[in-house]
Design a protein around this motif. Structure first.
Motif, PDB file in Angstrom:
ATOM      1  N   ASN A   1       0.849  -1.202   0.000  1.00 16.93           N
ATOM      2  CA  ASN A   1       0.000   0.000   0.000  1.00 16.93           C
ATOM      3  C   ASN A   1       0.880   1.246   0.000  1.00 16.93           C
ATOM      4  O   ASN A   1       2.106   1.143   0.140  1.00 16.93           O
ATOM      5  CB  ASN A   1      -0.950   0.001   1.219  1.00 16.93           C
ATOM      6  CG  ASN A   1      -0.188  -0.078   2.525  1.00 16.93           C
ATOM      7  OD1 ASN A   1       0.540   0.825   2.881  1.00 16.93           O
ATOM      8  ND2 ASN A   1      -0.330  -1.207   3.219  1.00 16.93           N
ATOM      9  N   GLY A   2       0.252   2.406  -0.126  1.00 16.21           N
ATOM     10  CA  GLY A   2       1.002   3.653  -0.232  1.00 16.21           C
ATOM     11  C   GLY A   2       1.660   4.081   1.062  1.00 16.21           C
ATOM     12  O   GLY A   2       2.708   4.740   1.040  1.00 16.21           O
ATOM     13  N   THR A   3       1.048   3.726   2.180  1.00 20.66           N
ATOM     14  CA  THR A   3       1.636   4.108   3.465  1.00 20.66           C
ATOM     15  C   THR A   3       2.914   3.313   3.724  1.00 20.66           C
ATOM     16  O   THR A   3       3.916   3.860   4.203  1.00 20.66           O
ATOM     17  CB  THR A   3       0.619   3.879   4.607  1.00 20.66           C
ATOM     18  OG1 THR A   3      -0.623   4.488   4.231  1.00 20.66           O
ATOM     19  CG2 THR A   3       1.088   4.498   5.897  1.00 20.66           C
TER      20      THR A   3
ATOM     21  N   TYR B   1      -0.830  10.830   6.116  1.00 23.08           N
ATOM     22  CA  TYR B   1      -0.120   9.730   5.444  1.00 23.08           C
ATOM     23  C   TYR B   1       1.386   9.852   5.670  1.00 23.08           C
ATOM     24  O   TYR B   1       2.034   8.923   6.156  1.00 23.08           O
ATOM     25  CB  TYR B   1      -0.419   9.722   3.946  1.00 23.08           C
ATOM     26  CG  TYR B   1      -1.879   9.548   3.608  1.00 23.08           C
ATOM     27  CD1 TYR B   1      -2.551   8.381   3.949  1.00 23.08           C
ATOM     28  CD2 TYR B   1      -2.581  10.541   2.938  1.00 23.08           C
ATOM     29  CE1 TYR B   1      -3.886   8.221   3.630  1.00 23.08           C
ATOM     30  CE2 TYR B   1      -3.920  10.384   2.605  1.00 23.08           C
ATOM     31  CZ  TYR B   1      -4.570   9.232   2.951  1.00 23.08           C
ATOM     32  OH  TYR B   1      -5.886   9.071   2.638  1.00 23.08           O
TER      33      TYR B   1
ATOM     34  N   ASP C   1       5.740  12.058  -2.472  1.00 24.34           N
ATOM     35  CA  ASP C   1       4.532  11.260  -2.272  1.00 24.34           C
ATOM     36  C   ASP C   1       3.617  11.496  -3.480  1.00 24.34           C
ATOM     37  O   ASP C   1       3.005  12.560  -3.624  1.00 24.34           O
ATOM     38  CB  ASP C   1       3.822  11.648  -0.968  1.00 24.34           C
ATOM     39  CG  ASP C   1       2.577  10.799  -0.727  1.00 24.34           C
ATOM     40  OD1 ASP C   1       2.171  10.044  -1.636  1.00 24.34           O
ATOM     41  OD2 ASP C   1       1.999  10.897   0.374  1.00 24.34           O
TER      42      ASP C   1
ATOM     43  N   ALA D   1       0.964   9.592  -4.404  1.00 24.33           N
ATOM     44  CA  ALA D   1      -0.257   8.774  -4.302  1.00 24.33           C
ATOM     45  C   ALA D   1      -1.461   9.423  -4.977  1.00 24.33           C
ATOM     46  O   ALA D   1      -2.447   8.746  -5.257  1.00 24.33           O
ATOM     47  CB  ALA D   1      -0.575   8.495  -2.840  1.00 24.33           C
ATOM     48  N   GLN D   2      -1.374  10.747  -5.232  1.00 22.80           N
ATOM     49  CA  GLN D   2      -2.491  11.428  -5.910  1.00 22.80           C
ATOM     50  C   GLN D   2      -2.077  11.968  -7.272  1.00 22.80           C
ATOM     51  O   GLN D   2      -2.846  12.715  -7.890  1.00 22.80           O
ATOM     52  CB  GLN D   2      -3.015  12.579  -5.019  1.00 22.80           C
ATOM     53  CG  GLN D   2      -3.456  12.112  -3.644  1.00 22.80           C
ATOM     54  CD  GLN D   2      -4.242  13.141  -2.853  1.00 22.80           C
ATOM     55  OE1 GLN D   2      -4.426  14.283  -3.282  1.00 22.80           O
ATOM     56  NE2 GLN D   2      -4.725  12.756  -1.672  1.00 22.80           N
TER      57      GLN D   2
ATOM     58  N   SER E   1       0.474   5.019  -4.269  1.00 27.52           N
ATOM     59  CA  SER E   1      -0.589   4.133  -3.774  1.00 27.52           C
ATOM     60  C   SER E   1      -1.450   3.725  -4.955  1.00 27.52           C
ATOM     61  O   SER E   1      -1.687   4.536  -5.863  1.00 27.52           O
ATOM     62  CB  SER E   1      -1.461   4.864  -2.747  1.00 27.52           C
ATOM     63  OG  SER E   1      -2.670   4.137  -2.519  1.00 27.52           O
TER      64      SER E   1
ATOM     65  N   LYS F   1      -7.512   5.949  -6.394  1.00 30.89           N
ATOM     66  CA  LYS F   1      -6.414   6.763  -6.938  1.00 30.89           C
ATOM     67  C   LYS F   1      -6.500   6.821  -8.462  1.00 30.89           C
ATOM     68  O   LYS F   1      -7.203   6.027  -9.083  1.00 30.89           O
ATOM     69  CB  LYS F   1      -5.065   6.170  -6.508  1.00 30.89           C
ATOM     70  CG  LYS F   1      -4.927   5.903  -5.024  1.00 30.89           C
ATOM     71  CD  LYS F   1      -4.926   7.166  -4.173  1.00 30.89           C
ATOM     72  CE  LYS F   1      -4.693   6.796  -2.707  1.00 30.89           C
ATOM     73  NZ  LYS F   1      -4.723   7.952  -1.809  1.00 30.89           N
TER      74      LYS F   1
HETATM   75  C1  LIG Z   1      -3.885   7.520  -0.446  1.00 31.93           C
HETATM   76  C2  LIG Z   1      -2.681   8.261  -0.041  1.00 31.93           C
HETATM   77  C3  LIG Z   1      -1.626   7.650   0.663  1.00 31.93           C
HETATM   78  C4  LIG Z   1      -1.735   6.296   1.288  1.00 31.93           C
HETATM   79  O1  LIG Z   1      -1.962   5.265   0.445  1.00 31.93           O
HETATM   80  P1  LIG Z   1      -2.601   3.888   1.008  1.00 31.93           P
HETATM   81  O2  LIG Z   1      -2.435   2.963  -0.140  1.00 31.93           O
HETATM   82  O3  LIG Z   1      -4.029   4.184   1.322  1.00 31.93           O
HETATM   83  O4  LIG Z   1      -1.818   3.494   2.196  1.00 31.93           O
HETATM   84  C5  LIG Z   1      -0.477   8.373   0.894  1.00 31.93           C
HETATM   85  N1  LIG Z   1      -0.373   9.646   0.505  1.00 31.93           N
HETATM   86  C6  LIG Z   1      -1.355  10.288  -0.147  1.00 31.93           C
HETATM   87  C7  LIG Z   1      -1.160  11.704  -0.565  1.00 31.93           C
HETATM   88  C8  LIG Z   1      -2.551   9.622  -0.435  1.00 31.93           C
HETATM   89  O5  LIG Z   1      -3.533  10.267  -1.078  1.00 31.93           O
END
Ligand SMILES: *Cc1c(COP(=O)(O)O)cnc(C)c1O
Length: 367
Positions: A61-63, A90, A161, A163-164, A185, A190
């Motif tokens: 996962n992203g975390t 996060y 980061d 993830a977005q 993530s 996403k």
């Molecule tokens: C969703 C998100 C994460 C975490 O990702 P997970 O897969 O839910 O753990 C980290 N940083 C940002 C900016 C996110 O939007």
């Protein structure tokens, strides 16, 4: 009102892929290979190539991607890590998981991204972070080139980061290829989302790639030989990897459509009580379309009554989260704190129709 316009719709997003993904799932079930197999390898290669990076290490996962990246950068107990406080904990959670201390940096007024002035001020007044986490929030690249230059000049590493912001591009370089290491993530909502949890680390540094590859599997250097501390189980499975591999070629088209909707809002919403986000260029992939209003809660109620669902990203600043038990009570981040009570997310996802976007615009303009 007939039906509510959702802030996001995964069922509409996945429906056109239903048959293809079902076939893929059936093939994997029959293959007898379920975790870290050939599809994972193929996806890692494809995603590294897409990002313009040498290595991609998939994780759960992203975390985890954030935390294992920090560990690979050498962040450990007592270290400082600079991070924004408007991204739902996060980055901060990853810092705390390393027993390190977050140094909160304020954001820009207009886009919610890390303010380089605020970062510079923190460094000038004695903060000594080992790393900086730069969150490309809402889908927009931060001032990443200048931040990397500032940090590298002082021996500080940069973790993006992303993830977005899958696919956001500036001057031919993609999100995740600017800093020392980057995290992604693939949570279903996403821009590139699996049908479950997933994440990835991307880097050009062979040593960081090697370290994170070990950390994601118990710290193993070889089977059952645990050479690195801080390892864990954070693996991607074949089902998710194969689905992501199928979806990756569709990402740019989805991002283009998100950008179109964002630009439709930016051009169409005309209301002195609503501050719109500026038009989106290539460096913005429209993950979330956010407006600001000093009457945010009233706007939200008005839109709900008009059949428009909204969300708040994010209502509680990291330094004000109850889990800290007051440890950051002295921290003041004026722009971050102002955003928490004024931001509102409008519906923005690739399958939203122009007619729906126009309904959202009309509802905003009637507020
Ligand atoms: C969703 C998100 C994460 C975490 O990702 P997970 O897969 O839910 O753990 C980290 N940083 C940002 C900016 C996110 O939007």
């Amino acid at each position: 009102m007939t039906s509510t316009i959702p802030v996001n719709s995964l069922s509409r997003h996945i429906a056109p892929l239903q048959d293809a993904l079902s076939d893929i799932a059936a093939a994997i079930i029959a293959s007898g290979y379920y975790v870290l197999g050939p599809n994972v390898k193929a996806f890692e290669q494809a995603f590294a190539g897409y990002c313009g990076a040498a290595h991609c290490i998939s994780v759960a996962n992203g975390t985890d991607a954030l935390e294992l990246s920090l560990r690979a950068l050498g962040v450990t107990e007592g270290d400082q890590v600079a991070v924004v406080a408007n991204a739902a904990m996060y980055g901060t959670s990853a810092v705390l998981a390393c027993n390190a201390t977050p140094v909160f940096i304020d954001t820009n007024v207009d886009d919610g991204l890390m303010s380089i002035q605020s970062l510079q001020a923190a460094l000038d007044s004695g903060a000594a972070p080992k790393a900086v986490i730069v969150t490309h929030l809402y889908g927009k690249l931060a001032d990443i080139e200048a931040i990397v230059t500032l940090c590298h000049g002082r021996g500080i590493t940069v973790l993006e980061d992303c993830a977005q912001s899958h696919g956001a591009t500036r001057n031919g370089k993609r999100a995740g290829s600017f800093g020392d290491i980057a995290s992604f993530s693939f949570y279903p909502t996403k821009n590139l989302g699996a049908l479950g949890d997933g994440g990835a680390i991307v880097t050009n540094d062979a040593q960081l790639a090697e370290t994170t590859t070990r950390l994601r599997q118990y710290g193993w250097s070889a089977k059952y030989t645990n050479s690195l501390r801080g390892g864990r189980n954070s693996r991607l499975d074949e089902l998710q990897a194969a689905m992501l591999l199928h979806m990756l070629p569709l990402l740019d088209g989805w991002n283009t459509r998100r950008r179109e909707i964002a630009n439709r809002y930016a051009a169409g919403i005309r209301n002195p009580r609503i501050v719109v986000s500026g038009p989106a260029g290539d460096d913005h992939v429209g993950h979330l379309y956010v407006v600001r209003s000093s009457a945010r809660d009233a706007l939200r109620e008005h839109l709900q009554a008009e059949g428009v669902q909204t969300e708040v990203h994010y209502p509680v600043c990291d330094h004000r989260q109850p889990c800290h038990a007051g440890a950051f009570d002295g921290v003041r981040l004026p722009n971050t704190e102002a955003d928490a009570v004024s931001v509102l997310t409008l519906p923005c996802f690739p399958e939203l129709t122009d007619a729906e976007a126009d309904q959202v615009i009309a509802a905003c303009n009637r507020f």
